[in-house]
Scaffold this motif. Sequence first.
Motif, PDB file in Angstrom:
ATOM      1  N   ALA A 145       0.763  -1.196  -0.017  1.00 42.52           N
ATOM      2  CA  ALA A 145       0.085   0.043   0.149  1.00 42.52           C
ATOM      3  C   ALA A 145       0.782   1.316  -0.114  1.00 42.52           C
ATOM      4  O   ALA A 145       1.824   1.290   0.762  1.00 42.52           O
ATOM      5  CB  ALA A 145      -1.107  -0.045   1.183  1.00 42.52           C
ATOM      6  N   THR A 146       0.490   2.366  -0.621  1.00 35.95           N
ATOM      7  CA  THR A 146       1.245   3.526  -1.028  1.00 35.95           C
ATOM      8  C   THR A 146       0.482   4.847  -0.212  1.00 35.95           C
ATOM      9  O   THR A 146       1.045   5.809  -0.308  1.00 35.95           O
ATOM     10  CB  THR A 146       1.658   3.541  -2.390  1.00 35.95           C
ATOM     11  N   SER A 147      -0.816   4.467  -0.116  1.00 32.23           N
ATOM     12  CA  SER A 147      -1.578   5.476   0.211  1.00 32.23           C
ATOM     13  C   SER A 147      -2.862   5.060   1.183  1.00 32.23           C
ATOM     14  O   SER A 147      -3.217   3.985   1.155  1.00 32.23           O
ATOM     15  CB  SER A 147      -2.140   6.352  -0.680  1.00 32.23           C
TER      16      SER A 147
ATOM     17  N   ASP B  35      -6.021   5.415   1.185  1.00 34.16           N
ATOM     18  CA  ASP B  35      -7.113   4.879   0.488  1.00 34.16           C
ATOM     19  C   ASP B  35      -7.013   3.333  -0.063  1.00 34.16           C
ATOM     20  O   ASP B  35      -7.960   2.724  -0.294  1.00 34.16           O
ATOM     21  CB  ASP B  35      -7.571   5.528  -0.739  1.00 34.16           C
ATOM     22  N   GLN B  36      -5.899   2.947   0.150  1.00 33.19           N
ATOM     23  CA  GLN B  36      -5.467   1.421  -0.296  1.00 33.19           C
ATOM     24  C   GLN B  36      -5.566   0.607   0.906  1.00 33.19           C
ATOM     25  O   GLN B  36      -5.416  -0.605   1.159  1.00 33.19           O
ATOM     26  CB  GLN B  36      -4.140   1.096  -0.760  1.00 33.19           C
TER      27      GLN B  36
END
Length: 421
Positions: free
Chosen positions: A381-383, A385-386
């Motif tokens: 995950a990078t943000s 919202d993920q």
Amino acid sequence: MKKLDVVLGLQWGDEGKGKVVDVLAGSYPVIARFQGGPNAGHSIHFEGKTFVLRSIPSGVFRKDTINIIGNGVVLDPVTFREECENIRAAGIDIHSRLVVAKKAHLILPTHRMLDAAQEAAKGASKIGSTLKGIGPTYTDKIARNGLRVGDILTPDFRRRYESLREKHFEMLRQLNYSCDVAEMEAAWFDAIEYLKTFKLVSAEYFTDECLRDDKTILAEGAQGSMLDIDYGSYPFVTSSNTVCAGACTGLGLAPRRVGSVYGIFKAYCTRVGSGPFPTELFDATGEELRRKGYEFGAVTGRPRRTGWLDLVALKYTVMINGVTNLIMMKSDVLDDFDTVKAAVEYEVDGKRTAEVPFDTYAEITPVYKEFKGWKADITSATSEDQLPAAFKDYIKFIEDYLGVPVTILSVGPDRNQTIFR
Ligand code: GDP
Ligand code: IMO
Ligand code: MG
């Protein structure tokens, strides 16, 4: 004028301070260690490489950073030299990136021997020290016997060394500890010559000048607040002030110059060495945390004790440090769990409390809140919202309980596995 921001561990150490400082060092021109010594092991992973730093600040891998070993640190010249050589082998010109405080105290070979002898004498009540000579060196500092980095430049350094060594020999004799120091001593004096090749500074003038030059300093704590000499689970603690206030004494900067205080914690808990650990697990879940989190000491290789998140202890350390931002590490280790728990109160002598008791030996039964596991891989995950909803619920509860926002999430050991919120 710029500020001193502080990164520190809120639990029992090994929260992931090395990783976070390496990440944040991209936006700080100056990184400073303010206490502890080679009992610390700060791991950093980037571009497929791994480093474990002991006394050197975790900003050394960023070009254009100045790294300071502050006066509150205790320095073992031999470990220091090994560390520097490792970094140099990676093609980094360490001399241009590192300065050392003249007022930092030196760990002598006999300090390490005293550490071993004193631990052995404690028998079953041993601290579980890393045996790097930390306790005996700080003892000599407080007792006004110590040798400091700046002393190595004075003509009578050898004589002063020998005089302190004789005191140590006498103590070792009383502890029936036989030792041969000759070989260690030769390596130690070689390393002292190596130390002389670095820029040795008055840290208090140096740090003041950095701030006045508009360079923000990031202070890097070692150990964790629950190992603090005053506020930790005494006597099962280290011998320095690991809390935020230690950054002021350890770098010679006034309290009003402190800006943000980043408190780091793991999404669960670990501890190495002896002492209370209310949420410790002795079952298969504890074993799974150790295996998935690869919870083995970066310095000693000892298996770390593991358990659920302890919000009572965390609220206490958030208070003592004046934490402004929380950083949550290793959440990915919980990815496969059906249920995740966090202690929200303690039961002591049949009474419930949300405070850490004075009595280190108190029988504590944690009162848990249970959360549904998120059962998803968050490592890429990078943000925000993920992230799975159940994971966000866990974070939200922690933020509400502690009254401080979690502004950074770490979802894996690599520099890039970091989410800014
Ligand atoms: P420090 O002493 O606080 O710097 O922490 P250590 O380096 O002793 O221990 C932290 C360990 O966890 C190291 O092996 C890190 O590489 C690793 N680590 C850091 N952050 C994460 C994360 O978010 N997820 C996982 N799985 N490992 C992490
Ligand atoms: P970092 O900076 C975890 C623990 C030891 C022992 C107690 C006293 O990597 O988080 P000492 O050698 O200081 O006399 O040991 O403190 N300890 C740590 N535990 N992380 C550390 O450092 C530690 N440094 C010391 O295990 O229980
Ligand atoms: Mg560590």
